[in-house]
Design an enzyme around this catalytic site. Structure first.
Site, mmCIF file in Angstrom:
data_model
loop_
_atom_site.group_PDB
_atom_site.id
_atom_site.type_symbol
_atom_site.label_atom_id
_atom_site.label_comp_id
_atom_site.label_asym_id
_atom_site.label_seq_id
_atom_site.Cartn_x
_atom_site.Cartn_y
_atom_site.Cartn_z
ATOM 1 N N GLU A 247 40.736 -59.214 -14.540
ATOM 2 C CA GLU A 247 39.827 -58.252 -15.161
ATOM 3 C C GLU A 247 38.428 -58.631 -14.705
ATOM 4 O O GLU A 247 37.901 -59.680 -15.086
ATOM 5 C CB GLU A 247 39.900 -58.261 -16.680
ATOM 6 C CG GLU A 247 39.028 -57.171 -17.273
ATOM 7 C CD GLU A 247 38.827 -57.275 -18.763
ATOM 8 O OE1 GLU A 247 38.075 -56.445 -19.306
ATOM 9 O OE2 GLU A 247 39.380 -58.195 -19.380
ATOM 10 N N CYS A 281 31.917 -56.620 -20.103
ATOM 11 C CA CYS A 281 32.481 -55.948 -18.922
ATOM 12 C C CYS A 281 32.527 -54.442 -19.109
ATOM 13 O O CYS A 281 32.261 -53.684 -18.177
ATOM 14 C CB CYS A 281 33.890 -56.477 -18.650
ATOM 15 S SG CYS A 281 33.953 -58.223 -18.190
#
Length: 483
Positions: A247, A281
């Site tokens: 990720e 993120c």
């Protein structure tokens, strides 16, 4: 083990033991720039010992019934819920997050452990007829390593701990060199709930990650971090055919339609943009506002931003803490300097050390709103991962979709409209693994999160994420013919 942890000394955890290292390092409190306690500096020998003990533990933990593994995770979570204050205070010291939000992160970590343990995860009977049955099984890979970033050192750790252990793997956690403390204590605390070697933790500097990704004894890497480092991780894992989940970075776009309630939507997007000083993120990083409401929206967004309080996380009323480390602080300041040097309009903010709580030191940056910069500018193309957000005007639906998709990233995006049918139509055309409608950044550990493009590889969370810690085995059973 005592129900109260001490947060003054920190050790690696190897085979249930607190393991000292020859060398240590001190990390910095980003609000005060004072040293935090000494943290272990792991060597190759520490890695080899942890892997050897993990391999031994895997032989027995993988045979523990699924329900018992789930219950161990739940028991750990319930015990952790009684330790919120200690972990939150340490999190504020190592990360800078305002204390009330640090407490929330620990509580969310607890819930993520429990929710993942409660998911329905089982083998599948995919075919059954009178003469034949096919069963698909999900068997543990072996030794899983979770590489945890500095922006959410507890929540993301819990998001990796649960699926690894529930599926029968053993787990070695490597926290960020900037935020090792809470991770080490999580692992220390967990030893009362798991057999020796099942859950271990190693802290170190930039050399530790490659020791683990190159190690022949490791079977799986789950990495959350930058796209740049993710490239190095996958290259190292390819040498030994490790399973890998990545990720990575994001540059999430939010598209605002003219039919929204402007004050409500502007307030929501301001909170989502500046949460954790923009160091998320899936934070909102580009906001596209329809031209017909742009000026009014910018004014409302700026007013909400001005009301937020930048300061030390231990000071009451602080809503935005510092940027978490010197490296990121300098990157964000460089991006702001580029905005100014290019003559782009700054609607608000940007002063360094701009704590409205009176701090003159620390990695504080006042939120920066960039007013309608060109799409080719760095502030639009790059991921700031800090308190910098550009707002831009759009006119047609096709145009804004093309602009939102014009990025190498594809982690998240959102559409804001009173017309849900329109919002759904746009959402389906956005190139992002998660798309929210009239919200953003709400992650659920029971829902799969799979990035597009350079934002990562594989799936985390949900049943699909749990299966990423497994081999797939299909068993074909043909029943013998009766005489």
């Amino acid at each position: 083990m005592s129900s109260r942890l001490g947060f003054s000394t920190f050790h690696n955890v190897i085979d249930e033991q607190l393991s000292p290292t020859v060398k240590a390092r001190r990390c910095t409190n980003p609000s005060t720039l004072e040293d935090n306690p000494a943290a272990p500096l792991s060597t190759q020998d520490d890695v080899d010992r942890a892997v050897a003990n993990a391999r031994k533990a895997f032989a027995t933990w993988s045979q523990v019934p699924l329900d018992a593994r789930k219950q161990a995770v739940i028991d750990f979570a319930h015990a952790l819920s009684k330790e919120v204050d200690g972990f939150a205070e340490m999190l504020t010291k190592e990360k800078g997050r305002p204390l009330v939000l640090a407490k929330a992160e620990v509580q969310i970590g607890v819930q993520w452990l429990i929710q993942q343990a409660q998911m329905d995860f089982r083998d599948e009977e995919v075919w059954e007829k009178s003469d034949k049955t096919i069963l698909t099984r999900y068997t543990p890979l072996g030794i899983a390593v979770g590489i945890v970033p500095w922006n959410f050192p507890i929540t993301i750790a819990c998001g990796k701990i649960a699926p690894a252990l529930i599926t029968g793997n053993v787990f070695i956690m490597k926290p960020s060199p900037f935020t090792p403390y809470c991770a080490l204590k999580l692992c220390e605390f967990a030893q009362a709930y798991f057999p020796p070697g099942v859950f271990q933790c190693l802290s170190g500097d930039d050399d530790l990650g490659p020791m683990l990704t190159h190690h022949e004894g490791v079977d799986k890497i789950s990495f959350t971090g930058s796209t740049e480092v993710g490239r190095r991780v996958i290259k190292a894992c390819s040498e030994t055919f490790k399973r890998v989940t990545l990720e990575l970075g994001g540059n999430d776009a939010a598209i605002v339609f003219p039919d929204v309630d402007i004050p409500t939507t502007a307030a929501a997007l301001a909170q989502l943009s500046w949460f954790n000083s923009g160091q998320v993120c899936v934070a909102v990083k580009r906001i596209y506002v329809h031209a017909s409401i742009y000026d009014e929206f910018l004014k409302a967004f700026t007013a909400i931003t001005q009301s937020l309080v930048v300061g030390d996380g231990f000071v009451d009323g602080t809503t935005i803490g510092p940027v978490s480390n010197s490296l990121q602080y300098n990157r964000v300041r460089d991006l702001i300097s580029d905005v100014i040097s290019q003559g782009q309009s700054v609607s608000y903010g940007g002063r360094a050390h701009a704590s409205s709580k009176g701090n003159s030191i620390g990695y504080f940056i006042e939120p920066v709103i960039v007013d309608n910069p060109p799409d080719t500018s760095r502030v639009v193309q790059e991921e700031p991962f800090g308190p910098v957000v550009p707002l831009m005007q759009w006119n047609t639906e096709d145009e804004v979709i093309q602009r939102a998709n014009a990025t190498k990233f594809g982690l998240g995006a959102s559409v804001w409209s009173a017309d849900i049918s329109v919002a759904k139509r746009v959402a389906r055309r956005l190139e992002a693994g998660t798309v929210w409608i009239n919200n953003h950044m709400q992650l659920d550990p029971t829902v799969a999160n799979g990035p597009y493009k350079h934002s990562g590889l594989g799936v985390e969370y949900g049943v699909a994420g749990m299966r990423s810690y497994c081999n797939v085995q299909s068993i074909h059973v043909s029943k013998p013919e009766l005489a």
